[in-house]
Design an enzyme around this catalytic site. Sequence first.
Site, PDB file in Angstrom:
ATOM      1  N   SER A 420       4.656   2.662   0.621  1.00  0.00           N
ATOM      2  CA  SER A 420       3.719   2.557  -0.491  1.00  0.00           C
ATOM      3  C   SER A 420       2.436   1.831  -0.084  1.00  0.00           C
ATOM      4  CB  SER A 420       4.395   1.775  -1.623  1.00  0.00           C
ATOM      5  OG  SER A 420       3.640   1.833  -2.806  1.00  0.00           O
ATOM      6  N   PRO A 421       1.305   2.127  -0.750  1.00  0.00           N
ATOM      7  CA  PRO A 421       0.077   1.358  -0.487  1.00  0.00           C
ATOM      8  C   PRO A 421       0.295  -0.125  -0.778  1.00  0.00           C
ATOM      9  CG  PRO A 421      -0.393   3.295  -1.827  1.00  0.00           C
ATOM     10  CD  PRO A 421       1.099   3.165  -1.767  1.00  0.00           C
ATOM     11  N   CYS A 423      -1.829  -3.845  -0.260  1.00  0.00           N
ATOM     12  CA  CYS A 423      -3.024  -4.551   0.197  1.00  0.00           C
ATOM     13  C   CYS A 423      -2.652  -5.634   1.203  1.00  0.00           C
ATOM     14  CB  CYS A 423      -3.762  -5.157  -0.988  1.00  0.00           C
ATOM     15  SG  CYS A 423      -4.583  -3.935  -2.028  1.00  0.00           S
ATOM     16  N   GLN A 498      -5.709   6.110   0.633  1.00  0.00           N
ATOM     17  CA  GLN A 498      -5.897   5.832  -0.798  1.00  0.00           C
ATOM     18  C   GLN A 498      -7.283   5.224  -1.006  1.00  0.00           C
ATOM     19  OE1 GLN A 498      -4.339   2.335  -3.048  1.00  0.00           O
ATOM     20  NE2 GLN A 498      -3.009   3.828  -4.063  1.00  0.00           N
ATOM     21  N   TYR A 587      -7.908  -1.041 -12.033  1.00  0.00           N
ATOM     22  CA  TYR A 587      -9.141  -0.936 -11.270  1.00  0.00           C
ATOM     23  C   TYR A 587     -10.113   0.000 -11.998  1.00  0.00           C
ATOM     24  CZ  TYR A 587      -6.286  -3.336  -7.845  1.00  0.00           C
ATOM     25  OH  TYR A 587      -5.476  -4.253  -7.236  1.00  0.00           O
ATOM     26  N   ARG A 635      -2.911   8.166  -8.210  1.00  0.00           N
ATOM     27  CA  ARG A 635      -2.042   7.090  -8.703  1.00  0.00           C
ATOM     28  C   ARG A 635      -2.507   6.685 -10.090  1.00  0.00           C
ATOM     29  NH1 ARG A 635       0.639   1.628  -6.208  1.00  0.00           N
ATOM     30  NH2 ARG A 635       2.022   3.256  -5.437  1.00  0.00           N
ATOM     31  N   ARG A 729       7.877  -3.497  -0.804  1.00  0.00           N
ATOM     32  CA  ARG A 729       8.446  -4.718  -0.211  1.00  0.00           C
ATOM     33  C   ARG A 729       9.531  -4.438   0.822  1.00  0.00           C
ATOM     34  NH1 ARG A 729       6.848  -5.923  -5.352  1.00  0.00           N
ATOM     35  NH2 ARG A 729       5.682  -7.861  -5.641  1.00  0.00           N
TER      36      ARG A 729
END
Length: 772
Positions: A420-421, A423, A498, A587, A635, A729
């Site tokens: 998964s994306p 950051c 992404q 966002y 997303r 995670r």
Amino acid sequence: MHIACVGGGPAALVFAISMKLRNPRHDIVVFERNDPGDTFGWGVVFSDQTMENLRANDPKSADEIEAGFAHWDDIDVHIHGETITSSGHGFVGIGRKRLLNILQARARELGVRLEFKTEIDPSPELFAGYDLVLACDGANSKLRSSDPAHFGVDIDIRANKYIWLGANKAFEAFTFAFEKTEHGWIWAHAYKFEDNSSTFIVECSEATWQSFGFDKMSQEETCRAAEKLFAKYLDGATLSTNAKHLRGSAWLNFPRIVCGTWHKDNLILMGDAAHTAHFSIGSGTKLAFEDAILLAQVLHGGKPLADALAEYHAERQVEVLKLQNAARNSTEWFENIDRYATLEPLQFTYSLLTRSQRVSHENLRLRDKTFVRRVESWFAEKDCGSSDPHTDLKVRAPVPPMFVSLQLRDLTIPNRVVVSPMCMYSAVDGEVNDFHLVHYGARASGGAGLVFTEMTDVSADARITPGCAGMYDSKHVAAWKRIVDYVHAHTNAKFALQLAHAGRKGSTRKPWSEDPNDKRDYSDQPLETGNWELIAPSPIAWSEANATPREMTRADMDSVKANFVRATLMGEDSGFDMLELHCGHGYLLSAFLTPISNRRADDYGGGIENRLRFPLEVFDAMRAAWPKHKPMSVRISATDWHDDGLTAEDSIAIAEAFAEAGADLIDVSAGQTTPLAKPVYGRMFQTPFSDRIRNEAHVKTMAVGNIFEPDHVNSILAAGRADLCALARPHLMDPNWSLRAAAELGYGKLAPPKQYRTGYAQMQRMLARKDS
């Protein structure tokens, strides 16, 4: 102790028996409003674990109950003219009346006083007259209702209508029969409890119930109508009701009851008075038994009454909430039959069997290996086509769903596991570096089919923090291309970019301090210096601590759209296989979609069609710039976890709009759109949103959110709740998560990089030795 139990159901009787077994000197009376022979249910279902608990508590009662059991192993699911059978489930059932008679006799034998036809109301005299008063008076408990505020009563009346009927036929399997009528879907849950008797629950939506005319039928008319509807399953048997004491039709809506606390002074709630779990998981009697046995145990633990009751509540509440969560999942599955009825019968059955999330892929395999192999074979053949070597089922073992490939346009993703994306906040002026090369290279080497970049921003002022990755400068292209080339040269993974704009959540600090001794979390806190101007659909700050953004003008929109197109072209120059537009998590584009942050009065605010307008403009421009043979995903946050936020209908409309515009996949996340959100966490907690969008909007989806076991992934995919599963995670701590999963499942076709083969072989041997 001098104890009164109000209500003579299984909870009160098992509690009284349990107390007497531990100390015969207890003086216990059970008050029941009905006659000893009255019962208004049919049969009850037990699990093996419930019987083990009963036997450990009172072997004599357990022997009597087991002698009256009806046993079965199979579940038959009838839909679309087909019957799908799954075996190995090990159910036992007994008539409710017989169960009560056994427990009544055992209680009397031990000296419990049973007072029938006695109505008890809450009063000071009642509570003063006993050391302990148990409210075992059911879901409509008078004792609980005497102080609902204290008990924190939360009652959720569920949507579907249902009626308890009995059939003079023994169904040899637990039977689910689904019938599509001109009024909508109607179905039955049927299971035997005696040689010639079965419980027969009929359920449907309220709209179907009214359209069919059940709301105007008497109980007798309902029985005759149901006999006609389910005639092919009844084989001439008749249906009857034992709810003649109720006025009207006897149809019900299930009340889900949760109480914040279960005790007050010397009063304690037990069984349905304290909590309910939907009948579709068959745990009401189980909960009552376990409540009763544990309370008897803690009351003999030597603690003062108040401490014992607190201990009881603390321990039982955890287990009850687990079952209630499973029951909620099951309830919602049946409330959305239209969503699943389009699935093929085999997948529909798998979805039904795993609906509560208590039964998983590997748990089903333990029960019925043949059924799971059939599902795996069907899944591989359906989604890969006969040209895929995995579908040569005559000579090859079925493939776990997580290792079946997925085709999006011309891109073949080798398996369904996605990194998964995430950051990393480790770029410098938007430029990724050696850290990112190692980070993405390691995860791409770990066996996942698809790796996403972290949120990569389309301009310097689109970043969340100064450490965020970017795609707005030629040096960014070169830096990303270095990583993409490595992934393509040394791994089988596909790599997706992404792209995003932080909007009102920008110009903040990294989550951590560069001082190793400072462990504080700085997420969402504005920069101490060097802040940049924020833009958003409306001038609403993320929080009181953050700067208020400027409301975007049309010129701003054009500039932002151009930045996304520029980044798209740079992504192609970098060699990425796939592109994702980030429209979630609050966002910029997400802020347009949710009414929480979009208060515009022009064509870009108001209803969901207007709120979608600018995000769709951006997507359309990106899709036109991105190669047609390469896929794109979007997303979204499917819910804001807030009453004033997105509705379920909104999220469906959003998914449909992007799919129509050319999105090949909807990446279904949730929340993070407002600091006022109240999310409900748990295993796979966001998967239901993916499920809803996939099966109502009929688009491919990616599920994300606390998915951390191979079993989760296989269950989600096989049930049709998503087409890909993203894990964040787990991949942070174990880049080789997919390879480890393959080894655990004994799947030998997921190859590690050749440099690591010996280590992988050792892991396979160690896991095989552990399982043997």
